[in-house]
Design a protein around this motif. Structure first.
Motif, short mmCIF file in Angstrom:
data_model
loop_
_atom_site.label_atom_id
_atom_site.label_comp_id
_atom_site.label_asym_id
_atom_site.label_seq_id
_atom_site.Cartn_x
_atom_site.Cartn_y
_atom_site.Cartn_z
N GLN A 99 29.87 39.39 62.77
CA GLN A 99 29.49 38.77 63.94
C GLN A 99 30.22 39.23 65.18
OE1 GLN A 99 29.31 34.77 62.94
NE2 GLN A 99 27.11 34.84 62.19
N VAL A 100 31.43 39.36 64.97
CA VAL A 100 32.26 39.89 66.18
C VAL A 100 31.92 41.22 66.37
CG1 VAL A 100 34.44 40.44 66.67
CG2 VAL A 100 34.44 38.42 65.84
N GLY A 101 31.81 42.13 65.52
CA GLY A 101 31.11 43.27 65.60
C GLY A 101 32.06 44.41 66.10
N ARG A 102 33.41 44.20 66.15
CA ARG A 102 34.35 45.00 67.09
C ARG A 102 34.54 46.10 66.22
NH1 ARG A 102 38.86 43.46 67.26
NH2 ARG A 102 38.57 41.54 66.19
N LYS A 103 34.75 46.04 64.99
CA LYS A 103 35.13 47.13 63.87
C LYS A 103 34.00 47.02 62.81
CE LYS A 103 39.95 46.44 64.83
NZ LYS A 103 41.48 46.11 64.25
N PRO A 104 34.03 48.29 62.31
CA PRO A 104 33.04 48.46 61.07
C PRO A 104 33.69 47.98 59.97
CG PRO A 104 34.02 50.60 61.76
CD PRO A 104 34.30 49.75 62.66
N LEU A 105 32.49 47.34 59.18
CA LEU A 105 32.85 46.95 57.62
C LEU A 105 32.65 48.23 56.67
CD1 LEU A 105 30.85 43.48 57.64
CD2 LEU A 105 33.39 43.92 58.13
N TRP A 106 33.82 48.26 55.84
CA TRP A 106 33.68 49.41 54.64
C TRP A 106 33.84 48.44 53.42
CZ3 TRP A 106 35.45 54.69 55.02
CH2 TRP A 106 35.10 55.41 56.26
N PHE A 107 32.56 48.30 52.46
CA PHE A 107 32.71 47.57 51.37
C PHE A 107 32.92 48.37 50.06
CE2 PHE A 107 30.04 45.02 53.80
CZ PHE A 107 30.62 43.72 53.52
N PHE A 108 34.03 48.28 49.18
CA PHE A 108 34.30 48.87 48.14
C PHE A 108 34.31 47.93 46.79
CE2 PHE A 108 36.89 50.63 51.45
CZ PHE A 108 37.07 51.73 51.27
N VAL A 109 33.37 48.59 45.97
CA VAL A 109 33.08 47.90 44.64
C VAL A 109 33.64 48.64 43.45
CG1 VAL A 109 31.41 46.80 43.39
CG2 VAL A 109 30.94 47.01 46.01
N SER A 110 34.56 48.02 43.00
CA SER A 110 35.43 48.73 41.66
C SER A 110 34.44 48.75 40.47
CB SER A 110 36.73 48.27 41.45
OG SER A 110 36.49 46.75 40.77
N HIS A 111 33.70 47.84 40.19
CA HIS A 111 32.82 47.86 38.95
C HIS A 111 31.68 46.73 39.13
CE1 HIS A 111 36.24 45.13 38.00
NE2 HIS A 111 35.27 44.56 36.96
N TRP A 112 30.87 46.48 38.31
CA TRP A 112 29.73 45.66 38.43
C TRP A 112 29.78 44.49 37.76
CZ3 TRP A 112 28.39 43.77 33.55
CH2 TRP A 112 28.76 44.43 32.48
N HIS A 113 30.92 44.20 37.41
CA HIS A 113 31.34 42.72 36.72
C HIS A 113 30.99 41.63 38.01
CE1 HIS A 113 34.23 43.92 33.30
NE2 HIS A 113 33.00 44.09 32.76
N GLU A 114 30.49 40.64 37.47
CA GLU A 114 29.97 39.57 38.51
C GLU A 114 31.04 38.83 39.23
OE1 GLU A 114 29.58 35.65 35.65
OE2 GLU A 114 27.72 36.65 36.69
N ASP A 115 32.23 39.08 38.72
CA ASP A 115 33.40 38.53 39.36
C ASP A 115 34.12 39.38 40.53
OD1 ASP A 115 34.32 39.92 37.25
OD2 ASP A 115 36.26 38.81 37.45
N HIS A 116 33.46 40.67 40.62
CA HIS A 116 33.89 41.75 41.61
C HIS A 116 32.69 42.01 42.32
CE1 HIS A 116 37.87 42.50 39.70
NE2 HIS A 116 37.46 41.79 38.72
N PHE A 117 31.51 41.72 42.06
CA PHE A 117 30.21 42.13 42.91
C PHE A 117 29.42 41.32 42.97
CE2 PHE A 117 26.25 44.97 42.00
CZ PHE A 117 26.18 45.24 43.43
N ASN A 118 28.92 41.47 44.47
CA ASN A 118 27.72 40.41 44.70
C ASN A 118 26.79 41.20 45.67
OD1 ASN A 118 26.46 38.77 46.24
ND2 ASN A 118 27.98 37.10 46.29
N ARG A 119 25.50 41.26 45.20
CA ARG A 119 24.59 42.14 45.75
C ARG A 119 24.40 41.92 47.24
NH1 ARG A 119 22.27 45.62 42.13
NH2 ARG A 119 22.59 44.94 39.84
N SER A 120 24.80 40.64 47.65
CA SER A 120 24.56 40.23 48.78
C SER A 120 25.43 40.99 49.87
CB SER A 120 25.05 38.79 49.24
OG SER A 120 26.26 38.49 49.02
#
Length: 232
Positions: A39-60
């Motif tokens: 919401q602040v929008g000052r800096k871009p977000l970079w998402f890193f997903v190491s693997h698909w396990h549900e405790d490491h990845f949320n499709r949202s």
């Protein structure tokens, strides 16, 4: 140079550098940290997903418009423009403007990430660990050690500024085996941060403190905890 690190939950962290916000293994964010950054929008977000396990990845995570997504090749996200979605193979290096990302291996699913940006080398281990389970068979635990040794050969001799590494309470007496094995082969200059607790936060043993008295630690206790790490 300074960096602000916020513990999201489990293995998830937001790392604000001079030019961007790196978000590793977003699973839950009870404190609303990532939403606030977006919401602040000052800096871009970079998402890193190491693997698909549900405790490491949320499709949202796909809902954050304008973000970059760097994921292990087995991770699936829909409706992300091709110029912002980067699926990486193990041991691949990807230059993205002023940032370089290398995906190293894991001893479970997926991989681990080294991100070099804004003068920092940041390593997030994902599920890379020495998964020695007390009570498991000798064969399985021998394989766990072999897997860990194999991946550490790719990392040996490197120096990182900031490291996120699993210290899982379910491993009981072997909880520190992975992190101590990791530190035998690499150096950490600014901060080692434990994650993936699955139980109580880590309290370093006397043996760990004696072996690695000079390794700077930050041990988050609660979702939303944060720290500012100053640069030189």
């Amino acid at each position: 140079m300074s960096v602000q690190i916020t513990f999201l939950n489990h293995s998830g962290f937001a790392v604000e550098t001079d030019s961007k916000v790196l978000v590793f293994d977003y699973y839950k964010d009870p404190s609303g940290t990532v939403k606030a950054y977006s919401q602040v929008g000052r800096k871009p977000l970079w998402f890193f997903v190491s693997h698909w396990h549900e405790d490491h990845f949320n499709r949202s995570i796909g809902q954050f418009g304008g973000a970059q997504y760097i994921v292990n090749e087995d991770v699936r996200l829909k409706d992300i423009p091709a110029d912002r979605f980067h699926a990486m193979k193990l041991y691949e290096t990807l230059p993205l403007g002023d940032t370089t990302v290398t995906q190293y291996g894991s001893t479970d699913e997926g991989g681990s990430f080294l991100v070099e940006t804004d003068g920092l080398k940041i390593f997030h281990a994902g599920d890379l660990n020495w998964w020695h389970w007390l009570g498991d068979t000798d064969e399985n635990n021998a394989e766990a050690k072999s897997n860990f040794d194999r991946e550490m050969k790719h990392l040996a001799g490197q120096t990182f500024d900031i490291v996120f590494f699993p210290v899982d309470a379910r491993l009981e007496g072997a909880r520190e085996w992975g992190v101590t094995g990791f530190l035998k082969d690499v150096s950490v200059t600014k901060c080692l941060i434990p994650m993936h607790y699955f139980g109580t936060p880590w309290t370093p043993s006397a043996a760990f403190k004696q072996a690695y008295p000079d390794v700077p630690l930050w041990i988050p206790q609660h979702d939303g905890d944060d720290v500012i790490i100053g640069g030189q």
